[in-house]
Design an enzyme around this catalytic site. Structure first.
Site, PDB file in Angstrom:
ATOM      1  N   LYS A  47     -19.039 -23.058  -3.310  1.00 35.39           N
ATOM      2  CA  LYS A  47     -19.181 -24.329  -4.022  1.00 35.39           C
ATOM      3  C   LYS A  47     -18.598 -25.470  -3.193  1.00 35.39           C
ATOM      4  O   LYS A  47     -19.202 -26.543  -3.068  1.00 35.39           O
ATOM      5  CB  LYS A  47     -18.484 -24.251  -5.387  1.00 35.39           C
ATOM      6  N   GLN A  90     -12.546 -22.426 -12.424  1.00 35.50           N
ATOM      7  CA  GLN A  90     -13.265 -21.170 -12.197  1.00 35.50           C
ATOM      8  C   GLN A  90     -12.817 -20.095 -13.184  1.00 35.50           C
ATOM      9  O   GLN A  90     -11.619 -19.930 -13.442  1.00 35.50           O
ATOM     10  CB  GLN A  90     -13.035 -20.710 -10.740  1.00 35.50           C
ATOM     11  N   ASP A 113     -19.444 -27.778 -15.502  1.00 33.41           N
ATOM     12  CA  ASP A 113     -19.822 -26.411 -15.875  1.00 33.41           C
ATOM     13  C   ASP A 113     -20.567 -26.374 -17.201  1.00 33.41           C
ATOM     14  O   ASP A 113     -21.220 -25.370 -17.513  1.00 33.41           O
ATOM     15  CB  ASP A 113     -18.559 -25.551 -16.046  1.00 33.41           C
TER      16      ASP A 113
HETATM   17  N1  GUN Z   1     -17.392 -17.605 -13.151  1.00 32.36           N
HETATM   18  C1  GUN Z   1     -18.623 -17.057 -12.999  1.00 32.36           C
HETATM   19  N2  GUN Z   1     -19.575 -18.010 -13.064  1.00 32.36           N
HETATM   20  C2  GUN Z   1     -18.935 -19.178 -13.249  1.00 32.36           C
HETATM   21  C3  GUN Z   1     -19.376 -20.520 -13.383  1.00 32.36           C
HETATM   22  O1  GUN Z   1     -20.558 -20.843 -13.359  1.00 32.36           O
HETATM   23  N3  GUN Z   1     -18.401 -21.450 -13.535  1.00 32.36           N
HETATM   24  C4  GUN Z   1     -17.080 -21.131 -13.594  1.00 32.36           C
HETATM   25  N4  GUN Z   1     -16.198 -22.104 -13.781  1.00 32.36           N
HETATM   26  N5  GUN Z   1     -16.634 -19.898 -13.481  1.00 32.36           N
HETATM   27  C5  GUN Z   1     -17.561 -18.927 -13.304  1.00 32.36           C
END
Ligand code: GUN
Length: 277
Positions: A47, A90, A113
């Site tokens: 990311k 996350q 998100d």
């Molecule tokens: N853990 C797995 N997928 C995601 C996501 O799309 N966003 C976040 N914040 N954590 C994750």
């Protein structure tokens, strides 16, 4: 035919990059990581790398010592900071941190998100908000290949709040007929065999074999599993690709689409915050 997430993600990232170049300043994404989970670390790294690639400012706060009070304080500081446009915490969180309270603490306008209850409700009620990145990416990928959704039977295996459940709303908004299957579904095959579009998010490596797939169906594999050091999906790709009309590979399928959608959400967050001030 391959649904080439890597290629489509690249095109979408180039579009974001071009837009960023015309902005007065860079959109700023802050990612908070509370664990040393290797998978999370690798997702977060991807990311950050993509954010920098399109010209965003990107900050990683990796702190495994945060208790909930301090994490909530940190989120509040980021909420108040006009120089921060997107906040992503996350998941999974470190032990002892409550995911509902943490998600609710994020300013919905910076919740790239789409996990804040306000954004969850917005999707449910078809109001503007932030759509979680993986579901948004899946729809973007299907649209890029001009795959029809209206009136199609979409079968989703998996009911998570991150993928399966948001997808239900997105497909319903597009006038599909949607069936959701999950770990307690009996006779799974009786549903999957009538799917025009089959989305698999079970977290079980190669669980969906060719005999689950209607010939000519579109197969979207959301799984990322490590088997003998190799990344594989929830679908047995080799066999399934002989039956499906379109199929996403793993890697280079849905994964890259999640990344480009996160960037698009962050650009949207920036644009909306700018137009508010
Ligand atoms: N853990 C797995 N997928 C995601 C996501 O799309 N966003 C976040 N914040 N954590 C994750």
């Amino acid at each position: 035919m391959l649904l080439d997430g890597k290629a489509i993600s690249k095109t979408r990232q180039t579009a974001v990059k071009d837009t960023v170049q015309s902005l007065p300043d860079a959109p700023h994404l802050v990612v908070v990581l509370t664990t040393d989970n290797p998978a999370s670390q690798s997702y977060v790294k991807a990311k950050e790398k993509a954010a920098q690639h399109v010209g965003f400012k990107s900050t990683l706060i990796h702190d495994t010592t945060l208790d909930e009070t301090r994490l909530l304080q940190l989120i509040d500081t980021l909420n108040q900071d006009p120089g921060v446009h997107g906040i992503l915490v996350q998941l999974p969180l470190a032990k002892g941190l409550n995911v509902e309270r943490v998600m609710r603490a994020i300013d919905p306008a910076k919740d790239v998100d789409g996990f804040h209850p306000e954004n969850v409700a917005a999707l449910f009620q078809k109001r503007p908000g932030f759509v979680p990145a993986t579901p948004r990416g899946i729809l973007t990928l299907l649209d890029a290949y001009e795959i029809e959704i209206e009136s199609k039977h979409v079968v989703i295996i998996g009911r998570s709040q991150i993928v399966g459940t948001p997808l239900v709303h997105l497909f319903l908004h597009r006038n599909a007929t949607v069936t959701v299957c999950h770990s307690k579904t009996e006779d799974l095959k009786s549903y999957t065999l009538s799917a025009d579009i089959l989305v698999v998010a079970t977290g079980r490596a190669r669980m969906i074999t060719a005999d689950y797939i209607r010939p000519g169906a579109v197969v979207v594999d959301v799984g990322i599993n490590r088997v003998d050091g190799k990344l594989v999906g929830d679908v047995d790709f080799e066999a399934a690709s002989k039956v499906a009309s379109y199929i996403t590979p793993v890697p280079k399928g849905v994964g890259p689409m999640t990344i480009s959608s996160l960037l698009e959400n962050t650009l949207d967050a920036y644009t909306r915050q700018r137009s508010q001030s």
